[in-house]
Design a protein around this motif. Sequence first.
Motif, mmCIF file in Angstrom:
data_model
loop_
_atom_site.group_PDB
_atom_site.id
_atom_site.type_symbol
_atom_site.label_atom_id
_atom_site.label_comp_id
_atom_site.label_asym_id
_atom_site.label_seq_id
_atom_site.Cartn_x
_atom_site.Cartn_y
_atom_site.Cartn_z
ATOM 1 N N GLU A 1 0.842 -1.192 0.000
ATOM 2 C CA GLU A 1 0.000 0.000 0.000
ATOM 3 C C GLU A 1 0.883 1.249 0.000
ATOM 4 O O GLU A 1 1.688 1.457 0.900
ATOM 5 C CB GLU A 1 -0.897 0.012 1.236
ATOM 6 N N SER A 2 0.734 2.071 -1.024
ATOM 7 C CA SER A 2 1.525 3.281 -1.118
ATOM 8 C C SER A 2 1.011 4.319 -0.119
ATOM 9 O O SER A 2 -0.198 4.481 0.058
ATOM 10 C CB SER A 2 1.447 3.856 -2.537
ATOM 11 N N VAL A 3 1.942 5.013 0.539
ATOM 12 C CA VAL A 3 1.573 6.064 1.497
ATOM 13 C C VAL A 3 2.379 7.311 1.185
ATOM 14 O O VAL A 3 3.460 7.246 0.590
ATOM 15 C CB VAL A 3 1.829 5.619 2.959
ATOM 16 N N GLU A 4 1.842 8.468 1.577
ATOM 17 C CA GLU A 4 2.513 9.730 1.284
ATOM 18 C C GLU A 4 3.598 10.064 2.301
ATOM 19 O O GLU A 4 4.557 10.745 1.958
ATOM 20 C CB GLU A 4 1.480 10.865 1.243
ATOM 21 N N SER A 5 3.421 9.606 3.524
ATOM 22 C CA SER A 5 4.386 9.988 4.557
ATOM 23 C C SER A 5 4.627 8.837 5.522
ATOM 24 O O SER A 5 3.855 7.883 5.581
ATOM 25 C CB SER A 5 3.894 11.219 5.331
ATOM 26 N N PHE A 6 5.677 8.994 6.266
ATOM 27 C CA PHE A 6 6.096 7.992 7.242
ATOM 28 C C PHE A 6 5.407 8.288 8.568
ATOM 29 O O PHE A 6 5.418 9.419 9.045
ATOM 30 C CB PHE A 6 7.623 8.076 7.391
ATOM 31 N N GLY A 7 4.791 7.294 9.204
ATOM 32 C CA GLY A 7 4.077 7.512 10.453
ATOM 33 C C GLY A 7 4.985 7.438 11.671
ATOM 34 O O GLY A 7 5.837 6.552 11.775
ATOM 35 N N LEU A 8 4.813 8.373 12.591
ATOM 36 C CA LEU A 8 5.620 8.383 13.798
ATOM 37 C C LEU A 8 5.124 7.400 14.839
ATOM 38 O O LEU A 8 5.786 7.189 15.855
ATOM 39 C CB LEU A 8 5.643 9.795 14.399
ATOM 40 N N THR A 9 3.954 6.810 14.615
ATOM 41 C CA THR A 9 3.449 5.807 15.554
ATOM 42 C C THR A 9 3.988 4.416 15.252
ATOM 43 O O THR A 9 3.514 3.419 15.804
ATOM 44 C CB THR A 9 1.909 5.784 15.525
ATOM 45 N N GLY A 10 4.995 4.361 14.429
ATOM 46 C CA GLY A 10 5.692 3.100 14.201
ATOM 47 C C GLY A 10 4.965 2.160 13.273
ATOM 48 O O GLY A 10 4.061 2.531 12.529
ATOM 49 N N GLY A 11 5.392 0.884 13.314
ATOM 50 C CA GLY A 11 4.841 -0.118 12.427
ATOM 51 C C GLY A 11 5.846 -0.520 11.360
ATOM 52 O O GLY A 11 7.043 -0.229 11.463
ATOM 53 N N ILE B 1 -0.822 0.950 24.637
ATOM 54 C CA ILE B 1 -0.755 1.581 23.309
ATOM 55 C C ILE B 1 0.709 1.951 23.016
ATOM 56 O O ILE B 1 1.062 3.132 22.957
ATOM 57 C CB ILE B 1 -1.668 2.822 23.228
ATOM 58 N N PRO B 2 1.556 0.947 22.869
ATOM 59 C CA PRO B 2 3.009 1.205 22.743
ATOM 60 C C PRO B 2 3.372 2.091 21.560
ATOM 61 O O PRO B 2 4.359 2.821 21.627
ATOM 62 C CB PRO B 2 3.606 -0.196 22.609
ATOM 63 N N HIS B 3 2.604 2.009 20.473
ATOM 64 C CA HIS B 3 2.940 2.806 19.298
ATOM 65 C C HIS B 3 2.737 4.307 19.539
ATOM 66 O O HIS B 3 3.283 5.127 18.789
ATOM 67 C CB HIS B 3 2.112 2.362 18.097
ATOM 68 N N TRP B 4 1.983 4.659 20.573
ATOM 69 C CA TRP B 4 1.692 6.071 20.831
ATOM 70 C C TRP B 4 2.544 6.645 21.960
ATOM 71 O O TRP B 4 2.348 7.784 22.391
ATOM 72 C CB TRP B 4 0.205 6.249 21.169
ATOM 73 N N GLN B 5 3.496 5.869 22.447
ATOM 74 C CA GLN B 5 4.291 6.337 23.579
ATOM 75 C C GLN B 5 5.033 7.634 23.274
ATOM 76 O O GLN B 5 5.020 8.577 24.079
ATOM 77 C CB GLN B 5 5.286 5.257 23.991
ATOM 78 N N ASN B 6 5.706 7.673 22.140
ATOM 79 C CA ASN B 6 6.487 8.869 21.830
ATOM 80 C C ASN B 6 5.595 10.078 21.582
ATOM 81 O O ASN B 6 5.952 11.202 21.955
ATOM 82 C CB ASN B 6 7.366 8.621 20.602
ATOM 83 N N GLU B 7 4.428 9.856 20.986
ATOM 84 C CA GLU B 7 3.513 10.971 20.766
ATOM 85 C C GLU B 7 3.001 11.529 22.083
ATOM 86 O O GLU B 7 2.857 12.743 22.248
ATOM 87 C CB GLU B 7 2.342 10.517 19.885
ATOM 88 N N MET B 8 2.734 10.652 23.054
ATOM 89 C CA MET B 8 2.311 11.128 24.365
ATOM 90 C C MET B 8 3.430 11.929 25.025
ATOM 91 O O MET B 8 3.172 12.935 25.694
ATOM 92 C CB MET B 8 1.894 9.944 25.241
ATOM 93 N N ASN B 9 4.654 11.491 24.814
ATOM 94 C CA ASN B 9 5.771 12.229 25.399
ATOM 95 C C ASN B 9 5.944 13.589 24.747
ATOM 96 O O ASN B 9 6.296 14.566 25.417
ATOM 97 C CB ASN B 9 7.063 11.419 25.262
ATOM 98 N N ARG B 10 5.732 13.664 23.457
ATOM 99 C CA ARG B 10 5.817 14.961 22.778
ATOM 100 C C ARG B 10 4.778 15.927 23.325
ATOM 101 O O ARG B 10 5.074 17.108 23.572
ATOM 102 C CB ARG B 10 5.622 14.773 21.273
#
Length: 533
Positions: free
Chosen positions: A53-63, A279-288
């Motif tokens: 699946e093509s995407v426009e940007s890289f997600g900061l929530t990982g994966g 919700i491990p993928h959102w850890q860095n976003e919560m810290n931001r």
Amino acid sequence: MFLRMCALIVGLILTPVALAHTGSSTLAQNINWYKGSAWPNDIPYKKYISDLESVESFGLTGGEYVSVVTFYVDIYGKYVVDFSNSALIGEFKHHLFTSDSRLVAMIQGGLSHSEQTEFFLRNGRTLELSPGHYTLVSYQNSQFNIAPPTPFIMSKQQYVQEIRMGNTVTLLGLGIFSSLFIYYIVLSIVRSSLVEFTYALFILGNLLFNGTSLLVIKQIFGFDWFWGASWPIFFSNIAYVFFVTSLLGISKKSSFPLWFIRNGIFIVFLVFLFSAPFIPHWQNEMNRVAVGIFMAFGLVAGVWMSFKGSMIARLYLLANIGFVVLGAIAISQEEISGLQTIYMSHIGLIAVAIEVLLLSSVVAYQMVLLEGEKTQALNQAKRMLKIAQTDSLTGLPNRYAMDKHLLEVNDEEAFIFIDLDGLKYCNDTFGHDVGDKFLLMFSRRTMDSLPTSACLYRISGDEFGIIISNTELQVLMDELSKIENEMRGQFSRSVGVSFGVAKFKHHTKHQAALRAADEDMYVHKKRKKALLA
């Protein structure tokens, strides 16, 4: 001091600009992003890419993400493939193909891989390439991303030169954190101070976070703890809020609104902390978000307390300017345009490093103020104690001071109990001013006659006491007789000095010696009256 701080802040603000002018020498390349899973090796890479699946940007929530980079090499030589923006990658795999789809290199790495890296604090790998067109297919999988790790190709010579700046920032910043953490944690234990303790925790959180996200802990200590880039910051954020309130003296009584907001922020941070495992993928976003919250709280608290006249708050605001500027950049931007080897983590590290250095000056200033207040209070206490132990008329030590001295006497000392005769006669006949002069003359004359080891005390109205060594006792007794004659000549024949003596070695308790001296004094007084009659 103000000019020095301003110079540091100006330098801080200009740092990203200076870094931006270092330039990069990556090969011209095109990149496309895809969302997908690891590549089964039995499928041609073009088929593999077409199914993603093509995407426009890289997600900061990982994966899991796949990037396809096409580039052209015009000169044979050694090149390096690495990631820009961030070094924190759980795992990655590079597959390099020539224009005729021939696989020429396969590289893997990341925190979850144990193989040695080629470059210090980097994920870069060397490739030896001939002129031609190439396609780099890169798979990466991370719990979350601090910034989008973007593959790039650069000549090895240029790469080695450029990574020096970022690595210097990393080691210098972590060195600052390490030394200041040790200093403040020890200081907090010695002083039992919440300010220094919460400040040390704030520094420790940033030390672990930057050590993880910039690969120091992985490459030096061998730990592949990915959560080291999130969990320490949760605790660091909490510590910072309590540090600010402690530093600025914010309490429920003095600044209830700020105290209430502080508690609300604490609850929000606890929610982030306990929800992070789910919700491990959102850890860095919560810290931001948390970093933005505590920066805003720090500014509001600093302004509030500054208006209330706090010099510490004003210095705190001055020290906070640079941190807010670069901290805001670090949490609001995902990448630095045009820079491959300088990461957003480097910008965040610079921001916090300058913050802790400037705040250290504020904490030191607060310590100086507290020590000054402590010294002033101690001196005031000493003055009050001296007043409490001093007779206001004669300036002699009083009964309280004598009682303290009596606790330390020994068998080589004696006590002289003195009662002045005729004080009431002077007061009634000539007035109390003359009575005071009578007391003052005796005090000064006796003090002039005392050996250095003896002490004269005013016990009460016309009663005095002397603690003296046995060897000097007789000399002083002779002097008292002379003093008596001088006082009679100046005031009246009705005045005199009656005294009694007791040696401490003859009594088991000092109070018994005082009673014996008192009794001896009355014998002396009666003997003088009998002679005068």
